[in-house]
Enzyme design. Sequence first.
Site, PDB file in Angstrom:
ATOM      1  N   CYS A  42      74.489   4.789  58.454  1.00 43.18           N
ATOM      2  CA  CYS A  42      74.515   4.341  57.049  1.00 43.18           C
ATOM      3  C   CYS A  42      75.744   4.889  56.328  1.00 43.18           C
ATOM      4  O   CYS A  42      76.035   6.090  56.378  1.00 43.18           O
ATOM      5  CB  CYS A  42      73.210   4.743  56.373  1.00 43.18           C
ATOM      6  SG  CYS A  42      73.321   5.693  54.881  1.00 43.18           S
ATOM      7  N   CYS A  45      75.351   7.714  53.904  1.00 42.79           N
ATOM      8  CA  CYS A  45      75.064   9.008  54.553  1.00 42.79           C
ATOM      9  C   CYS A  45      76.352   9.613  55.074  1.00 42.79           C
ATOM     10  O   CYS A  45      76.549  10.826  55.004  1.00 42.79           O
ATOM     11  CB  CYS A  45      74.089   8.829  55.708  1.00 42.79           C
ATOM     12  SG  CYS A  45      72.561   8.057  55.203  1.00 42.79           S
TER      13      CYS A  45
END
Length: 529
Positions: A42, A45
């Site tokens: 992600c 992230c």
Amino acid sequence: QCAAARLYTEQDPLVILTRDSLQATLTDSTSAWLVQFYSSWCGHCIQYSGTWKALARDVRDWQGAMGVAVFDCALEDNFDLCREYSIKFYPTFKVRALAHVCVYGVRPAGGDREIPSVRQLMVNILQNHTTEERPNQCPELRPYSSVELLPLLGQKSDHFTAVIVEEPQSFTGREVILDLLPYSGLDVRRALSSDRPLLDTLGITALPSVHLLHPNGSHYSLHTEKRLRFFFTSLLRTLPGVHRKTHTNSSVLNPQKEALSAIQDSPPWRDFDRSVVYAADLESALHYLFRVELASHSSLEGDELQTFKDLVTLLAKLYPGGGAVVKLMETLSDWLLSLPLQKIPYQAVLDLVDNKMKISGVFLGAELRWVGCQGSAPGFRGYPCALWTLFHVLAARRHAAPSSLRHTALEAEPAPVLSVMRRYIRTFFGCEECGRNFEKAASSDGAAGISTPEQEVMWLWNQHNEVNDRLAGSLSDDPLFPKGAWPPPTLCASCHEENRGLHAFNQQEVLSFLLRHYGEDNLSRRYAV
Ligand code: FAD
């Protein structure tokens, strides 16, 4: 797990939870936890990982009360646990207060994700624990009142007490209390500026303020250049008798052995000033380097010989003071250059050093004489400390005299001190693991891009701080000289700033400080032979 998926590694100051350790951590641990459930694919992230690591580094000393961890939901092994914890979006943060696991934010955005906000959240959670839920090691974070504190004035004690007086909304006091959690010999308490009797009795006019109660019964206001968390923490950590707790355990386990070895092995203590660099340390480093470390190689050839020759050139040209060390290195350098041999027995080097010493008088002492690199017990500090110091000094000297390597084999090197240091550490330094770590850092951390003496000085400083950071609290950390971000405010107040709630170094000030500190004028010959 492929390299790209590893947002976090074992080198980061946080706990990487696995399928096996997550449950135990969240249910059986005696401390609270702040866990980021993330997914390594992600984008958010990935972007956020730098902040999370910086947070973990910033609160590393709070671990006894609350740890910081990560759990990767992109790993197949972890799928079912992420489902069980209802992780639908990444990153999701969960706090494990002792009695329960609660979600503090799903995909928190903006300010909520910034380090100061997360840190304050941690403080609030720890402070608001009920007594049963309080982590074992969580210190008292509530404010003390004048009724509790004033009777302590004038009392003798076996430890220091620091009272941090601040505005009710300030977090500095509680953050300092948590920063000092792994330290013994000091009790830190928070009090509020609304407590008039306290302010009047202690004569406090500026906030936040630290009032120190000395074990001998005296008390006084602690002066710091800036009223910031980092300044308070740094100063309190260096009070006499305040030590990291890690090492006290071993003396509790085996006090007789420790006492005995201290008597048998410890040389006499030499008083010294931390703001000065001692020639005795540099000369002892050279003594050890030439007579022990290099001497373990019966002969030198190929890369080893080249590294040795370059080290001698560097010392001949850059060692400060121009005294006996420089003369010996010049002789050695001339001798090495005149040798057509591809391989030299190391004994020949030692013979030359001994002969030269006989003719010229004193050079390297017959004993190791650590001063600024003394350790509080045998095994601490000494040679590695002095070796770092030596290379910092050489880098500062190169900055002061940039043309000193002209007409030598090192002339074309963009970062000659670092180049020789890297090769020396890789080839000869007795701590193999240290050499591997250092080489890894140098090849991945921009060392190749260094092109000026300033960058060389700063790269070494920064890398040394990375090592300090990694080793803080480890078994090699001398409790009397705890490792941490260096220089501390006591040596350079202007080097420190706060940037968006996080401690930061002022790079320009650091450079000026390093050049001064490691410069020729700051080299003391006290205790040198
Ligand atoms: P040291 O870290 O040795 O520092 C010596 C002195 O330098 C300090 O007293 C201070 O005055 C000054 N100083 C501190 N920080 C800085 C800075 N950032 N910039 C400039 N000056 C500073 N040990 C391990 O366990 N693992 C390792 O991976 C490892 N890698 C090492 C790599 C190298 C190249 C070297 C030389 C040593 C390494 N060591 C490693 C040893 C470790 O770094 C320390 O040298 C040792 O633990 C002794 O620590 P000390 O407290 O005396 O301070």
